[in-house]
Motif scaffolding. Structure first.
Motif, PDB file in Angstrom:
ATOM      1  N   GLY A 345       6.140 -14.404  -4.728  1.00 52.32           N
ATOM      2  CA  GLY A 345       7.229 -15.349  -4.965  1.00 52.32           C
ATOM      3  C   GLY A 345       7.246 -15.840  -6.395  1.00 52.32           C
ATOM      4  N   ASP A 346       6.085 -16.071  -6.964  1.00 53.72           N
ATOM      5  CA  ASP A 346       6.005 -16.530  -8.356  1.00 53.72           C
ATOM      6  C   ASP A 346       6.488 -15.447  -9.308  1.00 53.72           C
ATOM      7  OD1 ASP A 346       3.945 -19.201  -8.418  1.00 53.72           O
ATOM      8  OD2 ASP A 346       3.941 -17.975  -6.633  1.00 53.72           O
ATOM      9  N   LEU A 347       6.048 -14.208  -9.056  1.00 51.34           N
ATOM     10  CA  LEU A 347       6.487 -13.114  -9.921  1.00 51.34           C
ATOM     11  C   LEU A 347       7.981 -12.890  -9.812  1.00 51.34           C
ATOM     12  CD1 LEU A 347       5.619 -10.896 -11.891  1.00 51.34           C
ATOM     13  CD2 LEU A 347       5.316  -9.377  -9.921  1.00 51.34           C
ATOM     14  N   SER A 348       8.542 -13.070  -8.604  1.00 52.89           N
ATOM     15  CA  SER A 348       9.970 -12.830  -8.407  1.00 52.89           C
ATOM     16  C   SER A 348      10.832 -13.858  -9.131  1.00 52.89           C
ATOM     17  CB  SER A 348      10.313 -12.830  -6.918  1.00 52.89           C
ATOM     18  OG  SER A 348      10.222 -14.128  -6.364  1.00 52.89           O
ATOM     19  N   PHE A 349      10.244 -14.984  -9.537  1.00 52.70           N
ATOM     20  CA  PHE A 349      11.000 -15.921 -10.357  1.00 52.70           C
ATOM     21  C   PHE A 349      11.294 -15.305 -11.716  1.00 52.70           C
ATOM     22  CE2 PHE A 349      11.070 -19.179 -13.681  1.00 52.70           C
ATOM     23  CZ  PHE A 349      12.128 -19.960 -13.251  1.00 52.70           C
ATOM     24  N   MET A 350      10.359 -14.497 -12.222  1.00 52.44           N
ATOM     25  CA  MET A 350      10.497 -13.935 -13.558  1.00 52.44           C
ATOM     26  C   MET A 350      11.288 -12.638 -13.580  1.00 52.44           C
ATOM     27  SD  MET A 350       6.751 -14.683 -15.261  1.00 52.44           S
ATOM     28  CE  MET A 350       7.247 -13.977 -16.824  1.00 52.44           C
ATOM     29  N   MET A 351      11.240 -11.855 -12.491  1.00 56.30           N
ATOM     30  CA  MET A 351      11.887 -10.544 -12.467  1.00 56.30           C
ATOM     31  C   MET A 351      12.207 -10.165 -11.028  1.00 56.30           C
ATOM     32  SD  MET A 351       8.549  -8.107 -13.086  1.00 56.30           S
ATOM     33  CE  MET A 351       8.045  -9.109 -14.507  1.00 56.30           C
ATOM     34  N   PRO A 352      13.132  -9.231 -10.800  1.00 54.70           N
ATOM     35  CA  PRO A 352      13.444  -8.823  -9.437  1.00 54.70           C
ATOM     36  C   PRO A 352      12.267  -8.097  -8.796  1.00 54.70           C
ATOM     37  CG  PRO A 352      14.607  -7.441 -11.011  1.00 54.70           C
ATOM     38  CD  PRO A 352      13.984  -8.544 -11.798  1.00 54.70           C
ATOM     39  N   CYS A 353      11.981  -8.450  -7.536  1.00 57.23           N
ATOM     40  CA  CYS A 353      10.867  -7.853  -6.809  1.00 57.23           C
ATOM     41  C   CYS A 353      11.268  -7.585  -5.365  1.00 57.23           C
ATOM     42  CB  CYS A 353       9.650  -8.789  -6.795  1.00 57.23           C
ATOM     43  SG  CYS A 353       8.899  -9.090  -8.410  1.00 57.23           S
ATOM     44  N   ILE A 354      10.678  -6.552  -4.800  1.00 53.03           N
ATOM     45  CA  ILE A 354      10.789  -6.321  -3.365  1.00 53.03           C
ATOM     46  C   ILE A 354       9.393  -6.066  -2.806  1.00 53.03           C
ATOM     47  CG2 ILE A 354      13.150  -5.466  -3.339  1.00 53.03           C
ATOM     48  CD1 ILE A 354      12.029  -2.612  -3.263  1.00 53.03           C
ATOM     49  N   GLN A 355       9.248  -6.323  -1.517  1.00 49.26           N
ATOM     50  CA  GLN A 355       8.000  -6.046  -0.818  1.00 49.26           C
ATOM     51  C   GLN A 355       8.361  -5.348   0.491  1.00 49.26           C
ATOM     52  OE1 GLN A 355       4.276  -8.554  -0.834  1.00 49.26           O
ATOM     53  NE2 GLN A 355       5.079  -9.168   1.155  1.00 49.26           N
ATOM     54  N   ILE A 356       7.956  -4.098   0.627  1.00 52.97           N
ATOM     55  CA  ILE A 356       8.303  -3.292   1.784  1.00 52.97           C
ATOM     56  C   ILE A 356       7.146  -3.346   2.783  1.00 52.97           C
ATOM     57  CG2 ILE A 356       9.011  -1.021   2.598  1.00 52.97           C
ATOM     58  CD1 ILE A 356       9.887  -0.413  -0.305  1.00 52.97           C
ATOM     59  N   GLY A 357       7.451  -3.737   4.010  1.00 53.58           N
ATOM     60  CA  GLY A 357       6.427  -3.790   5.042  1.00 53.58           C
ATOM     61  C   GLY A 357       6.268  -2.450   5.731  1.00 53.58           C
ATOM     62  N   TYR A 358       5.085  -2.220   6.305  1.00 54.34           N
ATOM     63  CA  TYR A 358       4.814  -0.970   7.019  1.00 54.34           C
ATOM     64  C   TYR A 358       3.922  -1.254   8.217  1.00 54.34           C
ATOM     65  CZ  TYR A 358       0.730  -1.310   3.921  1.00 54.34           C
ATOM     66  OH  TYR A 358      -0.365  -1.767   3.225  1.00 54.34           O
ATOM     67  N   SER A 359       4.233  -0.581   9.322  1.00 57.06           N
ATOM     68  CA  SER A 359       3.442  -0.731  10.543  1.00 57.06           C
ATOM     69  C   SER A 359       2.217   0.183  10.484  1.00 57.06           C
ATOM     70  CB  SER A 359       4.301  -0.406  11.762  1.00 57.06           C
ATOM     71  OG  SER A 359       4.660   0.966  11.762  1.00 57.06           O
ATOM     72  N   GLY A 360       1.546   0.299  11.629  1.00 56.70           N
ATOM     73  CA  GLY A 360       0.350   1.145  11.685  1.00 56.70           C
ATOM     74  C   GLY A 360      -0.910   0.362  11.981  1.00 56.70           C
ATOM     75  N   PHE A 361      -0.748  -0.882  12.471  1.00 49.96           N
ATOM     76  CA  PHE A 361      -1.877  -1.777  12.692  1.00 49.96           C
ATOM     77  C   PHE A 361      -1.846  -2.323  14.116  1.00 49.96           C
ATOM     78  CE2 PHE A 361      -0.678  -1.754   8.284  1.00 49.96           C
ATOM     79  CZ  PHE A 361      -1.878  -1.647   7.609  1.00 49.96           C
ATOM     80  N   THR A 362      -2.958  -2.906  14.504  1.00 45.82           N
ATOM     81  CA  THR A 362      -3.020  -3.656  15.748  1.00 45.82           C
ATOM     82  C   THR A 362      -3.722  -4.976  15.466  1.00 45.82           C
ATOM     83  OG1 THR A 362      -3.670  -3.587  18.083  1.00 45.82           O
ATOM     84  CG2 THR A 362      -5.254  -2.712  16.499  1.00 45.82           C
ATOM     85  N   GLY A 363      -3.456  -5.952  16.319  1.00 42.01           N
ATOM     86  CA  GLY A 363      -4.060  -7.265  16.122  1.00 42.01           C
ATOM     87  C   GLY A 363      -3.175  -8.175  15.289  1.00 42.01           C
ATOM     88  N   THR A 364      -3.652  -9.387  15.102  1.00 43.43           N
ATOM     89  CA  THR A 364      -2.922 -10.410  14.367  1.00 43.43           C
ATOM     90  C   THR A 364      -3.371 -10.439  12.915  1.00 43.43           C
ATOM     91  OG1 THR A 364      -2.786 -11.760  16.369  1.00 43.43           O
ATOM     92  CG2 THR A 364      -2.379 -12.872  14.270  1.00 43.43           C
TER      93      THR A 364
END
Length: 419
Positions: A345-364
């Protein structure tokens, strides 16, 4: 056979090595060495920069008009009850950062060995950042006192040191907690920002049995404050997903003495900076009113955490376009704002950013049972998809839609919040 298929076993072993050696922020020395050894093995003439003690930055491609930063996080969480925690430090990789690092290394090896980066009209800079998790604060207090860091989060610290000065846009990836029936990715998942508030309620001590009427109960002030926060929750905007978690941090209470001082600490999470300021003001008023109602006083302090993260919808269009042409990824989730936070979030203040999520896990995520269960998707299919995202961006990025703010503007924003 794709390069990701050929290098799959090697990348999985690297991921397992990092998973087996979790380290907390600004202490990721073994992870740093693992990453650097791999990069040097792939590219013996590697040019790189070390920052913040354990961070690493290296670039493929020069003389390009744009520079895309692919960012991976080195640190683990403090979770001593996790089934694979370090028994001495309590660190555990139950947030999935170890897979981020492995994905970044998979991408680096692919682009370097195939020279595919030469066909991109933007440079690719791989940035391995320490200390994304906001924890182990006494240790970081010590680093700050010695002048070794200014910010608890690794990305703000790197921003301060100029690591992102030549980066134009940022791409991150992050694990998705819980099991999914299909191989799934996620885009446009906005994150909350947060800060910490501390309220020290002050009263007057007296004998609780013999002379309670002479005392002013600081604990009662804190109780009234907690009730006031609970009553306020009804009035918060639903879209802001406000979260507060007040706890007693310090007190000198005894059962036979009216307590004269108690400190309550709480986080405050919102989806926007402006609403964060508004709720923080309401909290301050509730604390002051609770103290006055009981005849006491209160001192308040504010410590900034991370800024809210609004994913750049323009950049996400390329991720969506690549997904639509990818037959190996079965589902996509979009526009699910959550109350978790990150220093992206801090970096996105300075420049455009995206964060792509990916599955493949179990648990919390951050839970005792979190682990990966589909390494083929994580280390082979997903990084190959990321190259497809970059191919969609190639020659198509509109520079007029890539904003830039200064670090001075960032600092001014933080000051406006903590004041």
């Amino acid at each position: 056979m794709s390069t990701f298929t050929k290098q799959y076993e090697e990348i999985k072993q690297i991921a397992n090595r990092i998973f087996d050696n979790p380290e907390l922020g600004y202490k990721e020395h073994k992870t740093h060495q693992t990453v650097l050894e791999f990069l040097l093995e792939v590219n013996p003439e590697l040019t790189y920069e070390v920052f913040c003690g354990t961070g690493i930055m290296t670039t493929l491609g020069t003389g390009k008009s744009l520079n895309l930063g692919f960012i991976a996080e080195l640190d683990a969480v403090y979770a001593p009850s996790h089934f694979h925690a370090d028994q001495e430090t309590g660190a555990a990789h139950n947030c999935g950062h170890y897979t981020q690092v492995a994905i970044a290394l998979a991408l680096y090896k692919h682009y370097f060995t195939t020279k595919a980066y030469e066909d991109l009209d933007f440079a690719l800079t791989f940035i391995f950042v320490p200390a994304e998790e906001y924890l182990d604060l006494p240790y970081r207090d010590g680093l700050k006192a010695k002048g070794e860091i200014t910010y608890y989060g690794g990305k703000p610290e790197a921003m301060k040191r100029g690591i992102f000065d030549d980066i134009d846009l940022g791409v991150c990836v992050h694990s998705m907690g819980g099991e999914y029936p299909k191989r799934t990715i996620e885009i446009n998942c906005d994150l909350a920002g947060f800060l910490y508030k501390k309220y020290t309620f002050k009263g007057r001590a007296s004998h609780a049995g013999f002379d309670p009427s002479s005392g002013t109960n600081a604990y009662s002030m804190s109780t009234l404050f907690n009730v006031a926060l609970g009553m306020q929750r009804q009035h918060f905007k639903d879209a802001e997903k406000v979260r507060m978690n007040p706890i007693v941090m310090q007190s000198d209470m005894s059962t036979n003495v009216i307590p004269n001082q108690i400190t309550v600490g709480t986080d405050l999470r919102t989806q926007s900076v402006e609403y964060m300021k508004e709720v923080a003001k309401q909290m301050d008023q509730a604390a002051k009113g609770s103290a006055i109602a009981m005849g006491g006083e209160v001192e308040a302090s504010t410590q900034m955490g991370y800024l809210p993260f609004v994913q750049d919808r323009y950049l996400s269009e390329f991720a969506l376009a690549a997904y639509k042409e990818n037959e190996a990824i079965e589902e996509i989730l979009e526009d699910n704002a959550i109350s978790a936070a990150g220093d992206i979030g801090d970096l996105s203040f300075m420049m455009p950013c995206i964060q792509i999520g990916y599955s493949g896990f179990t648990g919390t995520i951050h839970g005792d049972d979190f682990k990966d269960i589909d390494p083929e998707f994580i280390y082979e299919i997903f990084p190959r998809y990321l190259t497809e995202v970059f191919n969609k961006m190639n020659g198509q990025l509109d520079k007029s839609r890539i904003y830039r703010r200064t670090f001075a503007e960032y600092e001014a924003l933080l000051t406006s919040i903590t004041e």
